[in-house]
Scaffold this motif. Sequence first.
Motif: not given
Length: 302
Positions: A158-159, A162-163, A253, A257, A259-260, A262-263
Amino acid sequence: MSQVQTLDIMLPHYGDTALMQAAVRSVLDQTDKDWRLTVVDDGREEGVPEWFSSLGDSRVRYMRNERNLGITGNFRKCVDLVESTHFTMLGSDDLLLPTYVETIRAAVEAEPDAAIYQPGVEVIDENGNPSTSLGDEVKRRLYAPKNPDGARLVLSGEPLAANLLGGNWLYFPSICWRADAVKPVGFREDLSVIQDLAMIIELIKRGEKLVVDPALAFRYRRHSGSLSSAEAVTGARFSEAVRFFNEVADDLDRHGWPKAARAARRHLSMRLHALTMLPGALRHRRSDAVRRLLGYALTRSE
C-alpha cells in the motif's frame, strides 16, 4: 528464477522513422548482447521494412500490422509476443544507454522476485539534449523515493500504491517487466494515456514488488508531439484520468488499502499537471480546453 533469460525488447512503433531508427541503433549498441528486439509497426511509412531487412541481425524481428491497432492495441500485441522471462516496452522515440541490458540483468539477478525494474533515467528533448521540465523536477524532488547511499530499493504494498497514485514518478518505456506477472494483467483497452499506471497498480495489489536501480541506463525523450502532450493541451487526458482515479479508489477501498484510495481520489500531482497545461491551451486559443483543465484541477476531491 536466478537470472534473466535473453531480454525481450519490444518496440511498438508509430510515428517518426528517424527517431525509431535511433532507438533501434541504441539496442544494437548494447554492451550485453543477449537481447532480442521485436518491432511491431502500426504505421505505413515507406522504406521501413526495407531498412530492417538491411540490418542483417537475426536478433531483430520486424512486423507490420495489417490494420492500425492504436497505441493500447499495439501494446497488448507486444505483450502477447513476449517469449522470454523479462521484457522492456521501449518507446520508439526513446534511447537505451549502452549499459541498459547489463544494468537490468544485474538488477534481476539481485532481486529475482520483483515484477517491475526501474533503472536510472535521463530526460532529453526533441534534439537529444538533456532537458528539465517542471513535471520531471516534481517527480524527482517530491515523489521519487530518496536513496542517498545509491543502493537498489525494493518497494511494495500500500505505501508504494499510495505514493504512485499521488505522483507517478516512473518512466514507463524504461521499465523492465517480469512477463509471467504482466501477461495475466495486460493493458486495459479503455485507456490510452494512463494504461501503464493502471497495470502497475494492479500488479502492486497482487503483491508484486518494484526495484529501483539508480544506475543511469535510459534516455527518455519528452517533446510536445507525444500523444500524452497533445491530449493534455486539449484536456482529453484528464477526462481519462478522472475516470481511472475514481475507479481505482473504489477498488482500493474494497481491497482494504484506505491510504492508497485517498491518494487516488486526491490525485494531487495530476491536478497540478492540469494547471501547468493551461498556458498551452491559452496559446492555442482553446477556451473549451481551458474550462476542462480548470474544472479538473479545482474540482473538490472526496
